[in-house]
Design a protein around this motif. Structure first.
Motif, PDB file in Angstrom:
ATOM      1  N   THR A  84      51.279  95.501  98.866  1.00 35.31           N
ATOM      2  CA  THR A  84      51.560  94.083  98.713  1.00 35.31           C
ATOM      3  C   THR A  84      50.393  93.303  99.312  1.00 35.31           C
ATOM      4  O   THR A  84      49.408  93.860  99.764  1.00 35.31           O
ATOM      5  CB  THR A  84      52.859  93.704  99.452  1.00 35.31           C
ATOM      6  OG1 THR A  84      52.632  93.811 100.868  1.00 35.31           O
ATOM      7  CG2 THR A  84      54.004  94.620  99.048  1.00 35.31           C
ATOM      8  N   HIS A  85      50.547  91.980  99.347  1.00 29.66           N
ATOM      9  CA  HIS A  85      49.454  91.154  99.887  1.00 29.66           C
ATOM     10  C   HIS A  85      49.323  91.300 101.401  1.00 29.66           C
ATOM     11  O   HIS A  85      48.371  90.820 101.989  1.00 29.66           O
ATOM     12  CB  HIS A  85      49.658  89.684  99.528  1.00 29.66           C
ATOM     13  CG  HIS A  85      50.803  89.022 100.244  1.00 29.66           C
ATOM     14  ND1 HIS A  85      52.110  89.314  99.962  1.00 29.66           N
ATOM     15  CD2 HIS A  85      50.831  88.094 101.228  1.00 29.66           C
ATOM     16  CE1 HIS A  85      52.908  88.584 100.719  1.00 29.66           C
ATOM     17  NE2 HIS A  85      52.160  87.832 101.508  1.00 29.66           N
ATOM     18  N   TRP A  86      50.271  91.989 102.023  1.00 27.25           N
ATOM     19  CA  TRP A  86      50.204  92.168 103.471  1.00 27.25           C
ATOM     20  C   TRP A  86      49.325  93.366 103.826  1.00 27.25           C
ATOM     21  O   TRP A  86      49.743  94.309 104.434  1.00 27.25           O
ATOM     22  CB  TRP A  86      51.604  92.375 104.044  1.00 27.25           C
ATOM     23  CG  TRP A  86      52.483  91.177 103.884  1.00 27.25           C
ATOM     24  CD1 TRP A  86      53.490  91.022 102.995  1.00 27.25           C
ATOM     25  CD2 TRP A  86      52.416  89.965 104.616  1.00 27.25           C
ATOM     26  NE1 TRP A  86      54.063  89.788 103.121  1.00 27.25           N
ATOM     27  CE2 TRP A  86      53.421  89.112 104.124  1.00 27.25           C
ATOM     28  CE3 TRP A  86      51.596  89.499 105.644  1.00 27.25           C
ATOM     29  CZ2 TRP A  86      53.630  87.836 104.616  1.00 27.25           C
ATOM     30  CZ3 TRP A  86      51.809  88.223 106.140  1.00 27.25           C
ATOM     31  CH2 TRP A  86      52.818  87.418 105.620  1.00 27.25           C
ATOM     32  N   GLN A  87      48.087  93.324 103.384  1.00 37.45           N
ATOM     33  CA  GLN A  87      47.190  94.425 103.690  1.00 37.45           C
ATOM     34  C   GLN A  87      45.744  93.954 103.572  1.00 37.45           C
ATOM     35  O   GLN A  87      45.405  93.181 102.686  1.00 37.45           O
ATOM     36  CB  GLN A  87      47.423  95.595 102.723  1.00 37.45           C
ATOM     37  CG  GLN A  87      46.597  96.827 103.058  1.00 37.45           C
ATOM     38  CD  GLN A  87      46.718  97.883 101.977  1.00 37.45           C
ATOM     39  OE1 GLN A  87      46.630  97.580 100.815  1.00 37.45           O
ATOM     40  NE2 GLN A  87      46.903  99.123 102.395  1.00 37.45           N
ATOM     41  N   ILE A  88      44.913  94.408 104.470  1.00 42.32           N
ATOM     42  CA  ILE A  88      43.478  94.149 104.416  1.00 42.32           C
ATOM     43  C   ILE A  88      42.778  95.476 104.146  1.00 42.32           C
ATOM     44  O   ILE A  88      43.068  96.477 104.806  1.00 42.32           O
ATOM     45  CB  ILE A  88      42.958  93.546 105.736  1.00 42.32           C
ATOM     46  CG1 ILE A  88      43.668  92.220 106.034  1.00 42.32           C
ATOM     47  CG2 ILE A  88      41.458  93.332 105.676  1.00 42.32           C
ATOM     48  CD1 ILE A  88      43.379  91.102 105.069  1.00 42.32           C
TER      49      ILE A  88
END
Length: 867
Positions: A804-808
């Motif tokens: 998801t967008h919760w990752q770098i």
């Protein structure tokens, strides 16, 4: 623990004499209140040191100390050592004398007389017998508008400082601090408004004085516009006009002129040499045979007034005027002025440096009446040469559904927000050359600071749970690279996006719009970040673990902004702040989490900054404000409870405030208030799993049962709650509290049916528990507490595998585009929520469960391929 603590310069050793204040943490039990400390340099020579405690451990030992030294050129060392021992006193200690009318500070070099009442802040400054300053005043211009049938007229009124109190906070022997408070008084109607605090800092033997100026806005934004606000100093002038000087710092060098320049149409030969001497600040002496040239000078124009106006982050202009009523003549334009101005005459003069001068535009310097017996040097924090401040909201309604604004209520008000600015004033016996002025620029812009090694900060356990930088394995190196890339991206964005300005500098934007190639500056709750999802913690831990000076300055700017602009210091919302919005104070949600003391205290302990200390004191009773502005008012009507709060982020923010108060002052009443809340949670049906909304009584600190799963859980941890609660676990040494945190971390991501099974159906998972990545810190805490490898692997999975967008990911994917007003590099899917929380969770997991990282990689080929 070693018997001595090594400290070194944050960036580079100062090049001039300098007063320095910094902080040092101590392991629990190591330093007693009765212990004295001394300072030695590289050659083991002792240096006069002033020390005071800034925090204590629960056992009464000292947790943090602050230190002040006054260093001269011959005592500037690359490193120093602080150790137990009796500090020596300066040969010429700084002294302070108080009377009912004034406070006199003698640095051994200069004598300052500070008033305790009236308009004038500083009445005199002497260098020996010579008067070098005749007074210092706070001043400003208020502007109001009248619209009559479409014809707008303006009215401007002057206002000046009116002192309420002046107290000595420190009185030497190395450092003295005077705190002046009051309000500004409008000349026309004697109205008092804009409360101010001005702190003056003095060091033994130094020629400079530092000042930190804060004002609070308490006007009506639709009527009370600030046209200008700043500070004046009046400087006596001596000698002929051609031996008087003005200097303005530009992009690189300095604008150098005199009210009576040597340039005439006959300035040739010998007079060209004298002209060059004049530009270098050397006094000119004419002989009898020079009379004809002197007559030409008498005929030449006299330039009395000068100003430099920084209109934007990339544009300033310098102009001058012969006398009031005549036109201003443009002299030069540039991009970024370095924020230093000087005026003086044969007997010397005064330099003033404004920190973050162009970053906090619109700012300006103004020199008036340089040809008179007394001239005025003004520093305008907001320049009157540009339009007045506009503190109104960007719209007349809210946009909750379309724009992620927080509440239907229209509560956008600047009443109670503040702004702080720093200046340094230096007095010279002769006009300084460009080398001296450049040194002054450097020191005012990046004040010298001594710091400890990251491993030392870490060893003391004085700032919660975080990890020292570790690239010892390929996977760790990749994570460290990702952390560095993210913080560097944001530091670059400040420049690329121009995140500058009086009310904006220090903040960053919330989320990005890849279609327009801009951050969502105009989309309600997606614009300025304020302190949403705790970027302050992220940046300060990034500094502590690396020791990087650029990250320190980035975090410092954010701390100064978020502690002042995003929080209410007086009024209806005192102690609360505004979440993210197009306008910093625009969001209708006014909550304690925005201004929690823990967001700012790392800066306070590293620098002993008294203004931040004030702010942390202000929020200690923020929980009382929630009685008339309940954080859950949109969900739960008023009932028999005084108010409703969530365990996090509301009660967690209260704990942050109380913990800071307890450790700073040993105020056990706030410790007890925390314990009351913890005991309330212990007695809940499912302890910390209960809620998260409770009835709350601010007078006692009691949390009262209000049901299970009565709201979402994601904000419990993501606003700094995990950091506060883990720090509480360290200082309270309460086994059950440790168990409760671990229980929460292990429970958070369980499937709904398992949640129901473990709670006899009371918690079914029907209400969202939030994003797994946000929980990884407390999952890691649970894994470490339980020594559970599976939980540890899950925590790493939430950080590294979740798509998801919760990752770098590293390398951070940047796209270069010309499809904008200028060429830019962008990270299309970036958001500050992601950046700060992912980074913060990685930093904590590297501390708590780093030993499980490589096994997780070996067992999961997807992870291994990514990192």
């Amino acid at each position: 623990m070693s018997n001595k603590v090594n400290v070194y310069w944050l960036d580079q050793k100062p090049v001039v004499n300098r007063g320095v204040t910094w902080g040092i943490p101590w392991e629990k039990g190591h330093l007693k209140k009765t212990d004295s400390l001394t300072l030695t340099d590289n050659h083991d020579a002792e240096i006069p040191l002033q020390t005071w405690p800034t925090a204590y451990w629960p056992d009464g030992s000292v947790k943090w100390t602050a230190h002040a030294v006054s260093l001269m050129d011959d005592r500037l060392s690359e490193t120093y050592q602080v150790k137990k021992g009796l500090a020596i006193i300066p040969e010429n200690p700084l002294t302070v004398e108080k009377s009912d009318e004034s406070i006199q500070i003698n640095t051994g070099h200069l004598i300052y007389k500070v008033n305790t009442s009236g308009e004038q802040i500083i009445s005199q400054v002497h260098n020996g017998e010579q008067l070098v300053c005749e007074g210092g005043y706070l001043k400003g211009i208020k502007e109001s508008f009248t619209d009559t049938d479409g014809v707008v007229t303006t009215r401007q009124e002057a206002f000046y400082s009116d002192i309420n109190s002046a107290i000595v906070e420190q009185s030497g022997p190395v450092r003295a601090v005077v705190k002046i408070t009051g309000r500004h008084k409008v000349v026309s109607d004697q109205r008092k408004w804009l409360p101010f605090t001005l702190r003056l800092y003095f060091y033994a033997g130094q020629y400079t004085m530092r000042a930190v100026h804060t004002f609070i806005y308490d006007g009506n934004p639709h009527q009370d516009f600030i046209k200008g606000i700043g500070i004046d100093f009046r400087i006596p002038m001596q000698g002929p006009l051609y031996n008087r000087y003005v200097r303005f710092g530009g992009d690189e060098g300095f604008f150098r002129e005199s009210p009576k320049g040597m340039l005439t149409w006959r300035t040739k030969g010998h007079y060209e040499t004298l002209y060059q001497d004049q530009m270098e600040g050397k006094p000119i002496h004419f002989l009898e045979e020079d009379q004809a040239f002197v007559n030409l000078l008498d005929d030449a124009a006299t330039w009395e007034n000068y100003k430099l106006v920084q209109q934007s982050a990339d544009s300033y202009a310098i102009s001058k005027q012969t006398k009031h009523g005549c036109s201003w003549v443009h002299a030069v334009s540039g991009n970024r002025a370095n924020g230093v101005a000087y005026i003086g005459s044969e007997s010397g003069g005064m330099t003033i440096g404004a920190r973050n001068f162009w970053q906090k535009y619109p700012s300006s310097f103004e020199v008036k009446e340089l040809a008179k017996q007394t001239s005025t040097l003004s520093t305008w924090f907001w320049s009157p040469d540009v339009p007045s401040m506009d503190m109104r909201h960007y719209d007349t309604e809210t946009h909750v559904k379309s724009s992620y604004e927080g509440a239907e209520e229209f509560r956008s008000t600047p009443y109670g927000v503040a702004n702080t600015n720093e200046i340094t004033v230096g007095f010279y016996s002769s006009t300084p050359d460009q080398k001296e002025l450049r040194s002054f620029v450097r020191e005012k812009e990046s004040p010298a600071l001594l710091v400890c090694e990251p491993t030392y900060y870490h060893r003391t356990s004085a700032l919660g749970v975080w990890s020292v930088k570790d690239a010892s394995t390929p996977t760790k190196a990749k994570l460290e690279q990702a952390l560095d890339e993210v913080v560097q991206y944001y530091m670059n964005e400040v420049e690329q996006r121009g995140w500058y300005g009086f009310w904006n500098y220090g903040d960053v934007m919330h989320s990005y719009d890849p279609i327009r190639h801009v951050w969502k500056y105009d989309l309600g709750g997606c614009a300025w970040q304020n302190t949403e999802l705790a970027p302050n913690y992220w940046l300060w831990y990034m500094f502590l673990r690396s020791g990087r000076d650029d990250i320190f300055r980035f975090a410092e700017a954010m701390t100064r902004h978020t502690s002042e602009v995003d929080v209410y210091h007086i009024g209806e919302y005192a102690g609360l702040g505004s979440r993210h919005n197009v306008v910093h104070w625009g969001c209708g949600c006014k909550e304690a989490r925005i201004g929690a003391a823990g967001l700012h205290k790392i800066y306070y302990y590293l620098t002993a900054d008294e203004r931040i200390g004030d702010i942390m004191d202000e929020v200690v009773n923020a929980d009382y404000t929630t009685e008339h502005i309940p954080p859950m008012r949109a969900y739960f009507p008023k009932d028999h409870f005084p108010t409703h709060v969530r365990s996090g982020p509301d009660w967690a923010a209260f704990c942050s405030n109380w913990l800071t108060r307890w450790e700073r002052y040993e105020d056990t009443s706030f410790r007890d208030k925390m314990l009351t809340g913890i005991n309330s949670l212990k007695n809940m049906p499912y302890r910390l799993l209960t809620g998260p909304v409770f009835g709350y009584e601010p007078r006692t600190g009691d949390l009262m049962f209000f049901g299970n799963e009565n709201h979402g859980h994601h904000l419990i941890m993501s606003m700094g709650g995990a950091q506060v609660w883990m720090e509480l676990a360290e200082v309270l040494e309460d086994p059950e509290w440790l168990e409760m945190l671990a229980e929460f971390g292990a429970f958070y991501n369980l499937p709904a049916d398992e949640k129901a099974k473990r709670t006899d159906g009371a918690i079914t998972g029907d209400k969202p528990w939030g994003t797994s990545m946000l929980s990884s810190t407390l999952v890691a805490f649970a894994a470490a507490y339980k020594q559970d490898p599976q939980l540890a692997k899950e925590a790493w999975q939430y950080l590294l595998e979740d798509d998801t967008h919760w990752q770098i990911k590293s390398p951070l994917k940047l796209n270069k585009t010309n499809d904008y007003v200028k060429p830019i590099s962008e990270a299309k899917n970036i958001s500050t929520n992601t950046a700060s929380q992912w980074s913060l969770n990685v930093i904590v997991c590297m501390e708590l469960i780093e030993q499980y990282l490589e096994p997780a990689m070996q067992e999961n080929t997807t992870l291994a391929n990514k990192y």
